[in-house]
Design a protein around this motif. Sequence first.
Motif, PDB file in Angstrom:
ATOM      1  N   GLU A  14       0.842  -1.210   0.000  1.00 53.24           N
ATOM      2  CA  GLU A  14       0.000   0.000   0.000  1.00 53.24           C
ATOM      3  C   GLU A  14       0.874   1.257   0.000  1.00 53.24           C
ATOM      4  O   GLU A  14       0.581   2.226  -0.714  1.00 53.24           O
ATOM      5  CB  GLU A  14      -0.930  -0.007   1.226  1.00 53.24           C
ATOM      6  CG  GLU A  14      -1.948   1.098   1.220  1.00 53.24           C
ATOM      7  CD  GLU A  14      -2.973   0.966   0.112  1.00 53.24           C
ATOM      8  OE1 GLU A  14      -3.461   2.017  -0.368  1.00 53.24           O
ATOM      9  OE2 GLU A  14      -3.296  -0.159  -0.284  1.00 53.24           O
ATOM     10  N   ALA A  15       1.934   1.258   0.788  1.00 54.25           N
ATOM     11  CA  ALA A  15       2.849   2.406   0.829  1.00 54.25           C
ATOM     12  C   ALA A  15       3.521   2.603  -0.524  1.00 54.25           C
ATOM     13  O   ALA A  15       3.679   3.738  -0.989  1.00 54.25           O
ATOM     14  CB  ALA A  15       3.891   2.205   1.926  1.00 54.25           C
ATOM     15  N   GLU A  16       3.911   1.521  -1.170  1.00 59.06           N
ATOM     16  CA  GLU A  16       4.540   1.609  -2.497  1.00 59.06           C
ATOM     17  C   GLU A  16       3.552   2.146  -3.529  1.00 59.06           C
ATOM     18  O   GLU A  16       3.904   2.973  -4.364  1.00 59.06           O
ATOM     19  CB  GLU A  16       5.070   0.229  -2.919  1.00 59.06           C
ATOM     20  CG  GLU A  16       5.748   0.205  -4.263  1.00 59.06           C
ATOM     21  CD  GLU A  16       7.008   1.049  -4.318  1.00 59.06           C
ATOM     22  OE1 GLU A  16       7.398   1.423  -5.447  1.00 59.06           O
ATOM     23  OE2 GLU A  16       7.597   1.347  -3.265  1.00 59.06           O
ATOM     24  N   LYS A  17       2.309   1.699  -3.441  1.00 53.69           N
ATOM     25  CA  LYS A  17       1.270   2.172  -4.354  1.00 53.69           C
ATOM     26  C   LYS A  17       1.032   3.677  -4.156  1.00 53.69           C
ATOM     27  O   LYS A  17       0.946   4.433  -5.128  1.00 53.69           O
ATOM     28  CB  LYS A  17      -0.030   1.403  -4.101  1.00 53.69           C
ATOM     29  CG  LYS A  17      -1.170   1.814  -4.994  1.00 53.69           C
ATOM     30  CD  LYS A  17      -2.423   1.017  -4.666  1.00 53.69           C
ATOM     31  CE  LYS A  17      -3.604   1.542  -5.440  1.00 53.69           C
ATOM     32  NZ  LYS A  17      -4.853   0.905  -5.046  1.00 53.69           N
ATOM     33  N   THR A  18       0.977   4.107  -2.906  1.00 52.84           N
ATOM     34  CA  THR A  18       0.786   5.530  -2.603  1.00 52.84           C
ATOM     35  C   THR A  18       1.960   6.346  -3.115  1.00 52.84           C
ATOM     36  O   THR A  18       1.775   7.420  -3.695  1.00 52.84           O
ATOM     37  CB  THR A  18       0.616   5.731  -1.083  1.00 52.84           C
ATOM     38  OG1 THR A  18      -0.503   4.966  -0.638  1.00 52.84           O
ATOM     39  CG2 THR A  18       0.397   7.190  -0.731  1.00 52.84           C
ATOM     40  N   GLU A  21       1.657   6.776  -6.816  1.00 51.86           N
ATOM     41  CA  GLU A  21       0.597   7.730  -7.149  1.00 51.86           C
ATOM     42  C   GLU A  21       1.060   9.165  -6.938  1.00 51.86           C
ATOM     43  O   GLU A  21       0.764  10.052  -7.751  1.00 51.86           O
ATOM     44  CB  GLU A  21      -0.654   7.444  -6.321  1.00 51.86           C
ATOM     45  CG  GLU A  21      -1.378   6.176  -6.725  1.00 51.86           C
ATOM     46  CD  GLU A  21      -2.530   5.834  -5.787  1.00 51.86           C
ATOM     47  OE1 GLU A  21      -2.665   6.478  -4.712  1.00 51.86           O
ATOM     48  OE2 GLU A  21      -3.293   4.915  -6.120  1.00 51.86           O
ATOM     49  N   VAL A  22       1.793   9.407  -5.856  1.00 53.72           N
ATOM     50  CA  VAL A  22       2.315  10.750  -5.583  1.00 53.72           C
ATOM     51  C   VAL A  22       3.321  11.141  -6.659  1.00 53.72           C
ATOM     52  O   VAL A  22       3.308  12.279  -7.147  1.00 53.72           O
ATOM     53  CB  VAL A  22       2.932  10.816  -4.165  1.00 53.72           C
ATOM     54  CG1 VAL A  22       3.712  12.103  -3.969  1.00 53.72           C
ATOM     55  CG2 VAL A  22       1.855  10.683  -3.101  1.00 53.72           C
ATOM     56  N   GLU A  23       4.194  10.228  -7.042  1.00 52.12           N
ATOM     57  CA  GLU A  23       5.157  10.508  -8.110  1.00 52.12           C
ATOM     58  C   GLU A  23       4.448  10.836  -9.420  1.00 52.12           C
ATOM     59  O   GLU A  23       4.855  11.742 -10.144  1.00 52.12           O
ATOM     60  CB  GLU A  23       6.100   9.324  -8.300  1.00 52.12           C
ATOM     61  CG  GLU A  23       7.159   9.212  -7.242  1.00 52.12           C
ATOM     62  CD  GLU A  23       8.063   8.012  -7.459  1.00 52.12           C
ATOM     63  OE1 GLU A  23       7.972   7.362  -8.526  1.00 52.12           O
ATOM     64  OE2 GLU A  23       8.868   7.720  -6.556  1.00 52.12           O
ATOM     65  N   ALA A  28       2.770  14.911 -13.345  1.00 52.83           N
ATOM     66  CA  ALA A  28       1.685  15.575 -14.080  1.00 52.83           C
ATOM     67  C   ALA A  28       1.663  17.070 -13.779  1.00 52.83           C
ATOM     68  O   ALA A  28       1.345  17.884 -14.652  1.00 52.83           O
ATOM     69  CB  ALA A  28       0.348  14.939 -13.731  1.00 52.83           C
ATOM     70  N   LEU A  29       2.016  17.455 -12.542  1.00 46.29           N
ATOM     71  CA  LEU A  29       2.018  18.873 -12.178  1.00 46.29           C
ATOM     72  C   LEU A  29       3.086  19.650 -12.935  1.00 46.29           C
ATOM     73  O   LEU A  29       2.941  20.858 -13.146  1.00 46.29           O
ATOM     74  CB  LEU A  29       2.212  19.039 -10.671  1.00 46.29           C
ATOM     75  CG  LEU A  29       0.999  18.750  -9.810  1.00 46.29           C
ATOM     76  CD1 LEU A  29       1.364  18.823  -8.330  1.00 46.29           C
ATOM     77  CD2 LEU A  29      -0.141  19.692 -10.112  1.00 46.29           C
ATOM     78  N   ASP A  30       4.157  18.988 -13.330  1.00 42.70           N
ATOM     79  CA  ASP A  30       5.188  19.664 -14.120  1.00 42.70           C
ATOM     80  C   ASP A  30       4.630  20.148 -15.454  1.00 42.70           C
ATOM     81  O   ASP A  30       5.024  21.198 -15.951  1.00 42.70           O
ATOM     82  CB  ASP A  30       6.373  18.731 -14.382  1.00 42.70           C
ATOM     83  CG  ASP A  30       7.246  18.550 -13.159  1.00 42.70           C
ATOM     84  OD1 ASP A  30       7.251  19.450 -12.289  1.00 42.70           O
ATOM     85  OD2 ASP A  30       7.926  17.501 -13.072  1.00 42.70           O
TER      86      ASP A  30
END
Length: 147
Positions: A14-18, A21-23, A28-30
């Motif tokens: 779950e931590a790896e998935k999160t 997703e943050v990455e 995308a924000l770039d």
Amino acid sequence: DFRLLLMADSEAEEAEKTRKEVEALLTALDKFHPTIPDAVTDYYLRKTGFQTSDPRVTRAISLAAQKFIADIAHDALQQSRLRVESDKRNKERRFVLTSPDLQASLRTYGVHVMKPETLGPTQTSQTVAAGAAPAQPAAAVGEAPKQ
């Protein structure tokens, strides 16, 4: 002991998935250019004491502000629709953003807007030079100008 091992594995997954997703969001924000310019967001962030050198943080905050404004505008449109549909006399179905519609929408988000009291008599647009007498008020309709 086996259950603890399985729980630790699922938490790690779950931590790896999160993290992924943050990455993906940061990548995308770039490429994303929000409606609110970075300079405006930076100004208000600095004004509140928040400083960051990462433009992605600024863009994320701009995106959140854009979403907040869009939600308020959408809710105000719904308020306007309700008002227009409840008015049976109104044959023309135009939706106009009014202060009461906007206030009702803002109230749902915890923002309370109060209209200011009247500011008193209308001020003239003329500036009075230092030491000069102020201009005479305009004559009322149908009244002769004062000499």
